[in-house]
Design an enzyme around this catalytic site. Structure first.
Site, PDB file in Angstrom:
ATOM      1  N   CYS A   1       0.857  -1.177   0.000  1.00 22.39           N
ATOM      2  CA  CYS A   1       0.000   0.000   0.000  1.00 22.39           C
ATOM      3  C   CYS A   1       0.901   1.237   0.000  1.00 22.39           C
ATOM      4  CB  CYS A   1      -0.913   0.009   1.217  1.00 22.39           C
ATOM      5  SG  CYS A   1      -1.877   1.527   1.358  1.00 22.39           S
TER       6      CYS A   1
ATOM      7  N   ASP B   1      -0.350  -5.774   0.547  1.00 22.85           N
ATOM      8  CA  ASP B   1      -1.643  -6.074  -0.062  1.00 22.85           C
ATOM      9  C   ASP B   1      -1.497  -7.394  -0.806  1.00 22.85           C
ATOM     10  OD1 ASP B   1      -3.145  -3.799   0.695  1.00 22.85           O
ATOM     11  OD2 ASP B   1      -2.160  -2.620  -0.854  1.00 22.85           O
TER      12      ASP B   1
END
Length: 151
Positions: free
Chosen positions: A50, A57
């Site tokens: 992120c 992620d």
């Protein structure tokens, strides 16, 4: 088309690129360029970072394409996709950016990518990109990733 295997990463020790910008995607000639068929790559453990929080992620990428003259060489694709694990980008940027990069490299007759991302903040984000309508008569199986229900 001829292939100079000495220029490929295939069959050689390769370090993991530190970023997608440092990664090198290789292409090889399509021996069946006159035949319409679907090629699929699935990356069930795609990881990026992120860009705001720095947290990892996770997602599943499914890449489908109808090759023209070129195929993506799979080892180079694995290294390229793995290079995103330290790359800060939003889900949309990762998915669409990978799609555009592959389309530019391969110049396929048709292309699509599905990015099925695990939730962050309780909301999964799924991102889809394709280059137009699928050609009539092309067998196009479902991408096989269920809508979010605790993937």
């Amino acid at each position: 088309m001829t292939l100079d295997a000495s220029t490929l990463q295939l069959g050689k020790a390769s370090d993991l690129p530190r970023s997608p910008e440092e990664a090198r995607l290789d292409r090889v000639p399509n021996a069946h360029a006159g035949t319409d068929y679907l090629a699929r790559f699935t990356c069930p453990e795609f990881t990026s970072i992120c860009p705001v929080t720095g947290q990892p992620d996770f997602g599943i990428l499914v890449i489908d394409y109808l090759p023209g003259d070129w195929l993506v060489e799979s080892k180079s694709l694995k290294l390229y996709l793995s290079s995103f694990r330290n790359h800060g980008a939003f889900h949309e940027d990762c998915t669409v950016g990978i799609g555009k990069t592959l389309v530019e490299l391969l110049q396929p007759k048709w292309f699509r990518i599905g990015g099925y991302w695990y939730p962050r903040g309780g909301i999964p984000i799924d991102v889809f990109f394709q280059t137009g309508e699928a050609p009539k008569g092309l067998w196009l199986p479902d991408q096989g990733v269920a809508p979010y229900r605790g993937r």
